[in-house]
Design an enzyme around this catalytic site. Structure first.
Site, short mmCIF file in Angstrom:
data_model
loop_
_atom_site.label_atom_id
_atom_site.label_comp_id
_atom_site.label_asym_id
_atom_site.label_seq_id
_atom_site.Cartn_x
_atom_site.Cartn_y
_atom_site.Cartn_z
N SER A 224 9.75 -37.19 12.84
CA SER A 224 9.26 -35.95 12.23
C SER A 224 8.28 -36.26 11.12
O SER A 224 8.63 -36.92 10.13
CB SER A 224 10.43 -35.14 11.66
OG SER A 224 9.94 -34.10 10.83
N HIS B 31 7.15 -35.19 16.28
CA HIS B 31 7.79 -33.91 15.98
C HIS B 31 7.08 -33.27 14.79
O HIS B 31 6.89 -33.91 13.75
CB HIS B 31 9.27 -34.13 15.67
CG HIS B 31 10.05 -32.86 15.57
ND1 HIS B 31 10.45 -32.15 16.68
CD2 HIS B 31 10.51 -32.17 14.49
CE1 HIS B 31 11.13 -31.07 16.30
NE2 HIS B 31 11.17 -31.06 14.97
N ASP C 50 7.00 -30.13 12.25
CA ASP C 50 7.80 -29.04 11.68
C ASP C 50 6.92 -28.01 10.98
O ASP C 50 6.19 -28.35 10.05
CB ASP C 50 8.81 -29.60 10.69
CG ASP C 50 9.95 -30.32 11.38
OD1 ASP C 50 10.59 -29.71 12.25
OD2 ASP C 50 10.20 -31.49 11.06
N MET D 251 7.03 -24.57 8.80
CA MET D 251 7.86 -23.66 8.00
C MET D 251 6.98 -22.67 7.27
O MET D 251 5.88 -23.02 6.81
CB MET D 251 8.69 -24.47 6.99
CG MET D 251 9.52 -25.57 7.61
SD MET D 251 10.51 -26.43 6.37
CE MET D 251 11.10 -27.83 7.33
N HIS E 290 7.87 -27.51 16.29
CA HIS E 290 9.07 -26.73 16.01
C HIS E 290 8.71 -25.62 15.03
O HIS E 290 8.45 -25.89 13.85
CB HIS E 290 10.15 -27.68 15.45
CG HIS E 290 11.36 -26.99 14.93
ND1 HIS E 290 12.26 -27.61 14.08
CD2 HIS E 290 11.84 -25.74 15.12
CE1 HIS E 290 13.23 -26.78 13.79
NE2 HIS E 290 12.99 -25.63 14.39
N MET F 148 9.49 -22.85 12.68
CA MET F 148 10.47 -22.18 11.82
C MET F 148 9.73 -21.06 11.10
O MET F 148 9.54 -21.08 9.88
CB MET F 148 11.09 -23.19 10.84
CG MET F 148 12.02 -24.18 11.51
SD MET F 148 12.44 -25.59 10.45
CE MET F 148 11.12 -26.73 10.88
N MET G 26 19.96 -27.96 16.08
CA MET G 26 19.81 -28.36 14.68
C MET G 26 21.15 -28.87 14.16
O MET G 26 22.16 -28.17 14.23
CB MET G 26 19.34 -27.17 13.83
CG MET G 26 17.94 -26.67 14.15
SD MET G 26 16.65 -27.91 13.89
CE MET G 26 16.76 -28.15 12.10
N GLY H 262 14.85 -26.07 7.04
CA GLY H 262 14.13 -25.74 5.81
C GLY H 262 13.73 -26.95 4.98
O GLY H 262 12.74 -26.91 4.28
N ASP I 145 18.09 -32.50 15.96
CA ASP I 145 17.24 -32.66 14.77
C ASP I 145 18.07 -32.41 13.52
O ASP I 145 18.64 -31.33 13.35
CB ASP I 145 16.08 -31.65 14.85
CG ASP I 145 15.13 -31.73 13.66
OD1 ASP I 145 15.32 -32.58 12.79
OD2 ASP I 145 14.19 -30.91 13.61
N GLY I 146 18.11 -33.43 12.64
CA GLY I 146 18.76 -33.24 11.35
C GLY I 146 19.71 -34.36 11.01
O GLY I 146 20.79 -34.47 11.61
#
Length: 221
Positions: free
Chosen positions: A9, A34, A36, A38, A67, A69, A138, A143, A176-177
């Site tokens: 990521s 990946h 992200d 947000m 991804h 969000m 997730m 976040g 993911d996470g």
């Protein structure tokens, strides 16, 4: 035999050297980048948009997995498709019409997927499996990067794997996470085949050493 994919990521990368960072991590053995996104609305953070995706696209040949969000999602989907995304996933709570959003992603030439937060049930999948190319579980609340893996996610990964197997479809199962060398095998045993890792890779001086160590763990599954 399962093909395992490592998806670093870029949320944890050095943004001042992003082109170099993505090239280096792919050279080190990454299968997917990946990405992200947000919006400081659906999640309490603000990251990057289509222009950054477009900027890194020429630097790597591997798929870019975006991804989202963000809420709402439909407006931004075509922008990421044009910017070079290969896979676009979103959260079912962020779409008024999940089937329509999935079809929009596919109509724009990308693979489509749904993302499930720790507290989000998998029943959203029940009537759209024919439009799903990826399920993302997730294992932290979305976040922020650098959070710890939530063990309960292993049960959800196993349930998602069962749904995929029952469907008979070729669907990636991503997690993911908080994925690290010491827990990636547990996620694989539960049924995941694609692993997002941010700080576990970009926070280390030798990306190849980390990715190699992850693959060594995956070889035990």
């Amino acid at each position: 035999m399962t093909t395992f994919r490592i998806a670093p990521s870029i949320l944890s990368a050095d943004f001042a050297r992003l082109g170099e960072e993505v090239r280096n991590v792919v050279t080190a053995g990454a299968d997917i980048i990946h990405f992200d996104v947000m919006d400081n609305h659906y999640v309490p953070n603000l990251t990057i948009g289509p222009l950054v995706c477009q900027a890194i696209r020429p630097h790597v040949q591997v798929p870019i997995d975006v991804h989202l969000m963000v809420k709402p999602v439909d407006r931004i989907i075509p922008d990421f498709a044009k910017a070079g995304a290969n896979i676009i996933t979103f959260h079912p709570e962020a779409s008024e019409h999940i089937d329509r959003s999935l079809q929009l992603i596919r109509d724009n030439g990308c693979k489509a997927g749904l993302v499930f937060n720790p507290g989000t049930p998998l029943h959203y999948l029940d009537h759209v499996m024919d439009k799903i190319d990826m399920i993302l579980i997730m294992s932290v609340n979305p976040g922020f990067g650098g959070q710890s893996f939530i063990p309960e996610a292993l049960k959800k990964i196993a349930l998602a794997r069962r749904k995929i197997d029952e469907s008979g479809r070729d669907i990636l199962l991503e997690v993911d996470g908080g994925i690290k060398i010491d827990n990636i095998a547990a996620a694989a045993k539960a049924g995941a085949d694609t692993f997002v890792a941010g700080s576990a890779i970009f926070g280390q001086p030798d990306y190849k050493a980390v990715i190699d160590a992850m693959r060594t763990q995956l070889a035990t599954v």
